[in-house]
Design an enzyme around this catalytic site. Structure first.
Site, short mmCIF file in Angstrom:
data_model
loop_
_atom_site.label_atom_id
_atom_site.label_comp_id
_atom_site.label_asym_id
_atom_site.label_seq_id
_atom_site.Cartn_x
_atom_site.Cartn_y
_atom_site.Cartn_z
CB SER A 160 2.15 -12.51 -5.93
OG SER A 160 3.23 -11.99 -5.78
N GLY A 161 1.48 -10.79 -3.02
CA GLY A 161 1.24 -9.39 -2.54
C GLY A 161 0.09 -9.52 -1.41
CB THR A 165 7.26 -11.46 2.96
OG1 THR A 165 7.37 -12.53 1.82
CG2 THR A 165 8.67 -11.24 3.37
CG ASN A 209 4.56 -7.41 -2.83
OD1 ASN A 209 5.11 -6.39 -2.71
ND2 ASN A 209 4.69 -8.57 -2.24
CB SER A 212 7.34 -9.41 -5.43
OG SER A 212 6.83 -10.95 -5.51
CB SER A 213 9.58 -13.40 -1.49
OG SER A 213 8.99 -12.45 -0.80
N GLY A 436 3.77 -16.60 -3.58
CA GLY A 436 2.41 -16.98 -3.79
C GLY A 436 1.98 -17.10 -5.13
CD GLU A 438 4.61 -14.81 -9.51
OE1 GLU A 438 4.44 -14.09 -8.53
OE2 GLU A 438 5.44 -14.92 -10.10
N1 ADP Z 1 -0.29 -6.84 8.17
C1 ADP Z 1 -0.05 -5.84 7.16
N2 ADP Z 1 -0.10 -4.52 7.70
C2 ADP Z 1 0.19 -3.72 6.76
N3 ADP Z 1 0.71 -3.74 5.53
C3 ADP Z 1 1.07 -4.96 5.23
C4 ADP Z 1 0.48 -6.17 5.90
N4 ADP Z 1 0.92 -7.16 5.16
C5 ADP Z 1 1.19 -6.58 4.09
N5 ADP Z 1 1.14 -5.42 3.91
C6 ADP Z 1 1.56 -4.56 2.64
O1 ADP Z 1 1.71 -5.33 1.59
C7 ADP Z 1 2.74 -5.51 0.91
C8 ADP Z 1 3.19 -6.87 0.46
O2 ADP Z 1 3.09 -7.84 1.40
P1 ADP Z 1 4.15 -9.03 1.26
O3 ADP Z 1 4.27 -9.78 2.63
O4 ADP Z 1 5.36 -8.59 0.81
O5 ADP Z 1 3.45 -10.01 0.18
P2 ADP Z 1 3.71 -11.55 -0.35
O6 ADP Z 1 4.85 -11.84 0.38
O7 ADP Z 1 2.49 -12.32 0.05
O8 ADP Z 1 3.88 -11.58 -1.66
C9 ADP Z 1 3.99 -5.20 1.98
O9 ADP Z 1 4.91 -4.55 1.14
C10 ADP Z 1 3.08 -3.98 2.93
O10 ADP Z 1 3.10 -2.69 2.21
MG MG Z 2 6.80 -12.48 -0.12
#
Ligand code: ADP
Ligand code: MG
Length: 706
Positions: A160-161, A165, A209, A212-213, A436, A438
């Site tokens: 997660s984080g 996404t 996060n 977080s989805s 992810g 968690e």
């Molecule tokens: N490639 C990237 N470049 C910049 N910031 C990113 C990138 N990937 C993730 N982030 C940051 O991390 C945060 C969490 O990412 P997210 O994709 O929501 O995580 P996950 O879906 O894996 O839980 C996003 O809101 C963003 O601020």
């Molecule tokens: Mg996500």
């Protein structure tokens, strides 16, 4: 025998791994290794042949910084981490390959590598010719779809984080750009517009996060014969419903609730009876209702705009917001207990009750009655029973969750309608973004499901890396030996096999007086010996699962109720009679069935509803528990293609067994605990095997040289 000057990695409590050099030849039987750390301090590393094995070997410097991890001679945890660190810190590279898998580090800052011209730069290029990038992976999928006439999927996984996404969105943006239809339909824009809506209704702030989805998502982008986007279809999985009625410390409910509260003073919303999010039980349990850097009112405008772009009518949008507001009022109902909470009622003066009923267009008197009573049906008669305070509160929460979940499904269906095309689809690319792995302070049924899903994905990853490397070997006619392969099937079996955790949970749900604690006890009795299961010493209600990613302690409390997912039929019947067509439609059985059938052909309904008390639950009923559904859904996911039919898990196990039976067990992977699937590097770039220093102590002679 390990020679002088060999460089190794030793575990370190602060830095995780520290580099060291051997300053005295080591031969078998020595009790310790004499080491010198990088800051010149001397260190004696104890080696006893039972427990503490020889440390991991460091790769030659010339290999470090490689953009593909499979080019490393030693591929173990410290080698992987060191390589990623060097690339990130020294060159600001967040992407690295591991074969065809792209490893990404979340930079937590906006890097200038996602502009439109970068998309064009990657478009049409070969994966190997460019720096690793999510666009390169997307291009590869696009190219292979066109060249091999084969549908493709991109699977995004990580804790997660980690950035899943965001990565999935970049991949979609890539397809929208290179597959842009140039026609009037603007379908790419619609595909992209689905994101803000899904995030508003399915994402929330967690401690890991801010966005977080809380659901899994699989989008298939459809292309025509000229590989232009013609439509898309989305499936969602396992929405975390419990969040609607409960948030842990520092967490929030779904963004849409806060967005609507922040916009409650708009004239069109004055009938919703909303105030700020602090005023509602369902939005304030986590404490602070705001997120740094997020303007909920602003985001609300974006959500509305996206709805409009996707063709959701104004009147439907209004109904959606009414339903969201109604859920908040439902959470603020005051339930008064009498006689020690054995009997309760909700006052007809309760303004939240009247708001709830008027927003949903249902009869207040009926609702007031059936919030606190239930119908019991036995073979002989039907009678009405008062519910206790805790039953009323549970039923109320179950109703709120059910309403939200139905609304969520309705919105997904509408997005799909807007993305649907009648043009014949030639091929598709799928993007899977699940939540992810968690682990929190307190882990419950939701974490259990999420982590189980990730366990399955990891298995995919393993077999995939393994499979592709092996395909490569076979293509080149190279004799090969698999050195190690972390197989998480035993952990998956613990969860999903007969008499496994989920099966016992389903069983306990059928027992008339089943309790979370009895279930936990059955788990202890049954699985105490399992390698992946533990009972915590200080608890009789929680249990520990040793997942591939971490050890997680789950509190059994609430598992039964969440697995049963019971909503009372009487309450649903009132909603079905709503004077608002859309509200009534949300709860029609047929609709459920259609929606579920669209999700998985031939499978039982996804939405679970049992109006009958548990003691009457028929066999058929229990098969619909959440746990049972998850097993089905996840098994649907495990794509079986020709190759995987030939290379079965049994086959892999067989190889592992053979390796274990050898007198000279392979030691390239010195530590079994670090569960990275390790393969003998099939092609160590420009360096020949002979120039890699392989200490004789590793007994690697049996390996075939490339
Ligand atoms: N490639 C990237 N470049 C910049 N910031 C990113 C990138 N990937 C993730 N982030 C940051 O991390 C945060 C969490 O990412 P997210 O994709 O929501 O995580 P996950 O879906 O894996 O839980 C996003 O809101 C963003 O601020
Ligand atoms: Mg996500």
């Amino acid at each position: 025998f390990v020679r002088l000057h060999t460089r190794v990695w030793i575990p370190d409590p602060d830095e995780v791994w520290r580099s060291a050099e051997i300053i005295k030849d080591y031969k078998e039987g020595d009790k310790s290794l004499q080491l010198k750390l990088e800051d010149e301090t001397l260190y004696e590393y104890p080696v006893d042949l039972q427990g503490n094995e020889l440390p991991f070997l460091r790769n030659p410097d010339i290999l470090v910084g490689q953009n593909d991890l499979t080019a490393l001679s030693y591929l173990h945890e410290p080698a992987v981490l060191h390589n990623l660190k060097v690339r990130f810190l020294e060159s600001n590279h967040i992407y690295t390959y591991c074969g065809i898998v792209l490893v990404a580090i979340n930079p937590y800052e906006q890097l200038p590598i996602y502009e439109q011209d970068v998309i064009y730069a990657y478009s049409g290029q070969n994966m190997g010719d460019m720096d690793p990038h999510i666009f390169a992976v997307a291009e590869e999928a696009y190219k292979q779809m066109a060249r091999d006439e084969k549908n493709q999927s991109i699977i995004v996984s990580g804790e997660s984080g980690a950035g899943k996404t965001v990565s999935a969105k970049y991949a979609m943006r890539f397809f929208a750009t290179v597959g842009g239809s140039a026609s009037e339909t603007n379908i790419e824009a619609k595909v992209l517009a689905s994101s803000p809506i899904m995030e508003a209704i399915g994402n929330a702030k967690t401690t890991r996060n801010d966005n977080s989805s809380r659901f899994g998502k699989y989008i298939q982008i459809g292309f025509d014969k000229r590989y232009h986007i013609i439509g898309a279809n989305m499936r969602t999985y396992l929405l975390e419903k419990s969040r609607v009625v409960f948030q842990a410390e520092d967490e929030r409910n779904y963004h849409i609730f806060y967005q609507l509260c922040a916009s409650s003073s708009l004239p069109e919303f004055k009938d919703l009876g909303l105030t700020c999010a602090e005023d509602f039980f369902y939005t304030s349990q986590g404490g602070d209702t705001s997120i740094d850097g997020v303007d909920d009112a602003d985001d609300f405008e974006k959500t509305r705009h996206a709805f409009t772009l996707l063709g959701v009518k104004e009147s439907h949008q209004m109904t959606i917001f009414r339903i969201i507001a109604a859920i908040l009022h439902l959470g603020n109902l005051e339930v008064q207990g009498e006689r020690d909470g054995e009997v309760c009622n909700v006052s007809s003066e309760d303004e939240h009750l009247s708001n709830f009923c008027s927003l949903l267009g249902v009869e207040q008197g009926q609702m007031q009655h059936w919030l606190c009573h239930r119908k019991l049906v036995t073979t002989a008669e039907t009678y009405v029973k008062s519910m206790s305070l805790s039953q009323v509160v549970n039923a109320r929460n179950a109703l709120a969750k059910h309403i939200y979940a139905q609304l969520f499904n309705w919105i997904v269906q509408h997005i799909n309608k807007a993305l649907h095309t009648t043009v014949k689809q030639h091929s598709f690319i799928g993007v899977l973004d699940i939540y992810g792995f968690e682990t929190f302070e307190v882990n419950s049924f939701e974490q259990f499901c999420i982590n189980y899903a990730n366990e399955k994905l990891q298995q995919q990853f393993n077999s995939h890396v393994f499979k592709l490397e092996q395909e490569e070997y076979m293509k080149e006619g190279i004799p090969w030996t698999l050195i190690d392969f972390y197989d998480n099937q035993p952990c998956i079996d613990l969860i999903e096999a007969k008499l496994g955790i989920l099966d016992l949970l389903d069983e306990e749900c059928k027992v008339p007086k089943g309790t979370d604690q009895n279930w936990a006890q059955k788990l202890y009795d049954r699985h105490a010996a399992s390698q992946h299961f533990q009972k915590p010493r200080m608890s009789n209600t929680s249990f520990i699962v040793l997942h591939f990613a971490d050890k997680v302690e789950y509190q059994s409390e609430g598992f039964l109720e969440k697995n049963r997912d019971t909503v009372y039929e009487e309450q649903i019947n009132i909603l079905k009679a709503s004077k608002y067509q859309m509200v009534a439609d949300l709860f029609q059985e047929e609709k459920d069935a259609v929606a579920a059938a669209a999700m998985q052909k031939g499978a039982p309904r996804i939405s679970v509803r049992s109006a009958r008390p548990a003691f009457k639950a028929a066999n058929k009923e229990h098969r619909k528990t959440v746990g049972h559904q998850i097993v089905k859904i996840l098994n649907l996911y495990t794509p079986v293609n020709e190759f995987e039919e030939r290379v079965t898990v049994a086959f892999i196990r067989n190889i592992q067994k053979q390796l274990q039976e050898r007198n000279d067990p392979p030691q390239l992977l010195l530590d079994f605990k670090h569960t990275f699937p390790v393969l003998f590097p099939f092609n160590p770039s420009a360096i020949t095997m002979d120039s890699i220093h392989l200490p004789a102590s590793l007994n690697l002679d049996f390996l075939n040289k490339v």
